[in-house]
Design a protein around this motif. Sequence first.
Motif, PDB file in Angstrom:
ATOM      1  N   GLU A  78       7.879  17.555  42.808  1.00 13.85           N
ATOM      2  CA  GLU A  78       8.819  16.529  43.240  1.00 13.85           C
ATOM      3  C   GLU A  78      10.251  16.915  42.869  1.00 13.85           C
ATOM      4  O   GLU A  78      11.194  16.638  43.623  1.00 13.85           O
ATOM      5  N   VAL A  79      10.411  17.542  41.706  1.00 13.16           N
ATOM      6  CA  VAL A  79      11.737  18.028  41.308  1.00 13.16           C
ATOM      7  C   VAL A  79      12.232  19.058  42.323  1.00 13.16           C
ATOM      8  O   VAL A  79      13.375  18.995  42.791  1.00 13.16           O
TER       9      VAL A  79
ATOM     10  N   ALA B 224      11.321  19.465  45.398  1.00 13.84           N
ATOM     11  CA  ALA B 224      11.541  18.861  46.717  1.00 13.84           C
ATOM     12  C   ALA B 224      12.895  18.161  46.793  1.00 13.84           C
ATOM     13  O   ALA B 224      13.632  18.298  47.788  1.00 13.84           O
ATOM     14  N   ILE B 225      13.256  17.416  45.751  1.00 15.15           N
ATOM     15  CA  ILE B 225      14.535  16.709  45.779  1.00 15.15           C
ATOM     16  C   ILE B 225      15.690  17.686  45.615  1.00 15.15           C
ATOM     17  O   ILE B 225      16.766  17.496  46.197  1.00 15.15           O
ATOM     18  N   MET B 226      15.491  18.767  44.876  1.00 16.54           N
ATOM     19  CA  MET B 226      16.530  19.789  44.782  1.00 16.54           C
ATOM     20  C   MET B 226      16.778  20.436  46.133  1.00 16.54           C
ATOM     21  O   MET B 226      17.935  20.660  46.528  1.00 16.54           O
ATOM     22  N   ARG B 227      15.723  20.736  46.855  1.00 20.57           N
ATOM     23  CA  ARG B 227      15.877  21.352  48.179  1.00 20.57           C
ATOM     24  C   ARG B 227      16.640  20.420  49.111  1.00 20.57           C
ATOM     25  O   ARG B 227      17.525  20.846  49.862  1.00 20.57           O
ATOM     26  N   LYS B 228      16.316  19.142  49.037  1.00 18.12           N
ATOM     27  CA  LYS B 228      16.978  18.171  49.903  1.00 18.12           C
ATOM     28  C   LYS B 228      18.475  18.108  49.599  1.00 18.12           C
ATOM     29  O   LYS B 228      19.308  18.096  50.522  1.00 18.12           O
ATOM     30  N   VAL B 229      18.824  18.081  48.319  1.00 17.18           N
ATOM     31  CA  VAL B 229      20.236  18.022  47.931  1.00 17.18           C
ATOM     32  C   VAL B 229      20.949  19.319  48.306  1.00 17.18           C
ATOM     33  O   VAL B 229      22.078  19.298  48.828  1.00 17.18           O
ATOM     34  N   ALA B 230      20.311  20.458  48.063  1.00 15.58           N
ATOM     35  CA  ALA B 230      20.927  21.748  48.392  1.00 15.58           C
ATOM     36  C   ALA B 230      21.167  21.872  49.893  1.00 15.58           C
ATOM     37  O   ALA B 230      22.248  22.303  50.331  1.00 15.58           O
ATOM     38  N   ASP B 231      20.180  21.492  50.687  1.00 21.31           N
ATOM     39  CA  ASP B 231      20.324  21.603  52.136  1.00 21.31           C
ATOM     40  C   ASP B 231      21.398  20.664  52.667  1.00 21.31           C
ATOM     41  O   ASP B 231      22.179  21.035  53.559  1.00 21.31           O
TER      42      ASP B 231
ATOM     43  N   SER C 153      17.052  22.399  37.667  1.00 18.20           N
ATOM     44  CA  SER C 153      16.485  23.699  37.301  1.00 18.20           C
ATOM     45  C   SER C 153      15.858  23.659  35.916  1.00 18.20           C
ATOM     46  O   SER C 153      14.834  24.314  35.662  1.00 18.20           O
ATOM     47  N   GLU C 154      16.428  22.891  34.991  1.00 14.28           N
ATOM     48  CA  GLU C 154      15.884  22.799  33.648  1.00 14.28           C
ATOM     49  C   GLU C 154      14.810  21.719  33.544  1.00 14.28           C
ATOM     50  O   GLU C 154      13.829  21.885  32.801  1.00 14.28           O
ATOM     51  N   VAL C 155      14.955  20.635  34.277  1.00 16.04           N
ATOM     52  CA  VAL C 155      13.898  19.612  34.288  1.00 16.04           C
ATOM     53  C   VAL C 155      12.624  20.185  34.878  1.00 16.04           C
ATOM     54  O   VAL C 155      11.501  19.922  34.387  1.00 16.04           O
ATOM     55  N   TYR C 156      12.751  20.995  35.906  1.00 18.77           N
ATOM     56  CA  TYR C 156      11.600  21.655  36.518  1.00 18.77           C
ATOM     57  C   TYR C 156      10.832  22.478  35.490  1.00 18.77           C
ATOM     58  O   TYR C 156       9.608  22.392  35.389  1.00 18.77           O
ATOM     59  N   LYS C 157      11.552  23.248  34.689  1.00 17.92           N
ATOM     60  CA  LYS C 157      10.893  24.056  33.642  1.00 17.92           C
ATOM     61  C   LYS C 157      10.265  23.157  32.588  1.00 17.92           C
ATOM     62  O   LYS C 157       9.140  23.419  32.113  1.00 17.92           O
ATOM     63  N   LEU C 158      10.970  22.108  32.220  1.00 23.74           N
ATOM     64  CA  LEU C 158      10.500  21.232  31.153  1.00 23.74           C
ATOM     65  C   LEU C 158       9.161  20.600  31.484  1.00 23.74           C
ATOM     66  O   LEU C 158       8.309  20.397  30.611  1.00 23.74           O
ATOM     67  N   TYR C 159       8.958  20.307  32.759  1.00 20.52           N
ATOM     68  CA  TYR C 159       7.723  19.639  33.171  1.00 20.52           C
ATOM     69  C   TYR C 159       6.703  20.594  33.791  1.00 20.52           C
ATOM     70  O   TYR C 159       5.859  20.181  34.576  1.00 20.52           O
ATOM     71  N   GLY C 160       6.819  21.862  33.434  1.00 23.08           N
ATOM     72  CA  GLY C 160       5.756  22.794  33.782  1.00 23.08           C
ATOM     73  C   GLY C 160       5.991  23.678  34.971  1.00 23.08           C
ATOM     74  O   GLY C 160       5.111  24.482  35.336  1.00 23.08           O
ATOM     75  N   GLY C 161       7.135  23.575  35.617  1.00 25.33           N
ATOM     76  CA  GLY C 161       7.405  24.453  36.758  1.00 25.33           C
ATOM     77  C   GLY C 161       7.641  25.873  36.311  1.00 25.33           C
ATOM     78  O   GLY C 161       8.141  26.120  35.221  1.00 25.33           O
ATOM     79  N   GLU C 162       7.310  26.815  37.151  1.00 24.95           N
ATOM     80  CA  GLU C 162       7.492  28.233  36.821  1.00 24.95           C
ATOM     81  C   GLU C 162       8.375  28.908  37.845  1.00 24.95           C
ATOM     82  O   GLU C 162       8.368  28.566  39.006  1.00 24.95           O
TER      83      GLU C 162
END
Length: 370
Positions: free
Chosen positions: A28-29, A31-38, A361-370
């Motif tokens: 979800e992190v 997905a929302i980052m992609r939406k904001v970036a686009d 980018s940091e919240v993604y890592k914090l919650y397990g994203g790689e």
Amino acid sequence: MKVLKVLGAIAFSMLTMLTQAQEIKPAEVKAIMRKVADWQMAHFQDLFSGHKEPHHPLDWTNGAMYTGMLKWATMAGDDKYYSWLREIGKDHNWKLYNRRYHADDHTVGQLYVELYRKYGDEEMLSPTKEQFDYILYHPSKTSLHWMSPYHHDRWNWCDALFMSPPVWAKLYNVTGEEKYLDFMLSEFKATTDFLFDKKESLYYRDESYMGKLDNGTKIFWSRGNGWVFAGLVNIMNELNPRSKEYKYFLGIYKKMASKLIEIQTQEGHWAMSLLGDEFYPTPETSGSSFYVYGLAWGINNGVLDKSTYGLAVRKGWKAMVGHVTDEGMLGYVQPIGAAPGKAWPDKTEVYGSGAFLSAGSEVYKLYGGE
């Protein structure tokens, strides 16, 4: 009436606890980052902050946006973001913006160094290196006092600590030449000695705000301190954690982090005047996103305790996501300024997107994203 108020407070508290208990999902992190970036790429040349013309691509506003877009580009799995950023550099011959000494006009250098790291093209780095070498051998001798002659030739406003010092740190890292680190550290210390309030562990925006009160509180601008907090992270990312330089920046960072979790609002954002939330209830997402970025980074890098700081990150991130429209525009970004002011749900700025993407980018890592 009192019973109703008590019941309402209990209900709100339970709802808050339920919301906070919900884990953030890495997908979800992303997905929302992609939406904001686009959205931001599509609206890159829109008019912001009431300006009659778009921001120049090398302006500090866009330079701050690029720092977040770069972080997203490393996660996206799609080269279109790198290609877009690379074209900006190519179109402007990898030059910094107009003013030789002014920190704002150095911001885009963060983009150039990161692209150099990815592509190894010396052309991307040479103009920044040449300009910084000139500054090294012709350092400004002006005072840090506000409105002294040529005062913006040094970092005498706190925003500057995001704009220029990380470029010097990155240049040190990629070249191995300590002269860049030494100059940056010396100037950063001078600014901190001048603008940092040791009692509050926050930075004045500049000398003109010292001694002034707003509704009885000292004036510490949220985005201004957000610039500093994110700048500290971007600097420390370039340094050896065992070095004395890293420890210097970490000391400031930890003092600010401790203060920030004390003054975070119940809604999850930080007030535009950090010590005056009752007078500035409107959310502001650029400064707040930088705080989420910095705090999440601290947990991810083992310098902040998750049990102490994790809730602040979760609340902050959820608050920021709540101000992204269905189209991907981040609302409640305060326009260009230098002090607490106003923000609106239907108004944004490019640097707000950059702060949000950095936070993600940091919240993604914090919650397990790689």
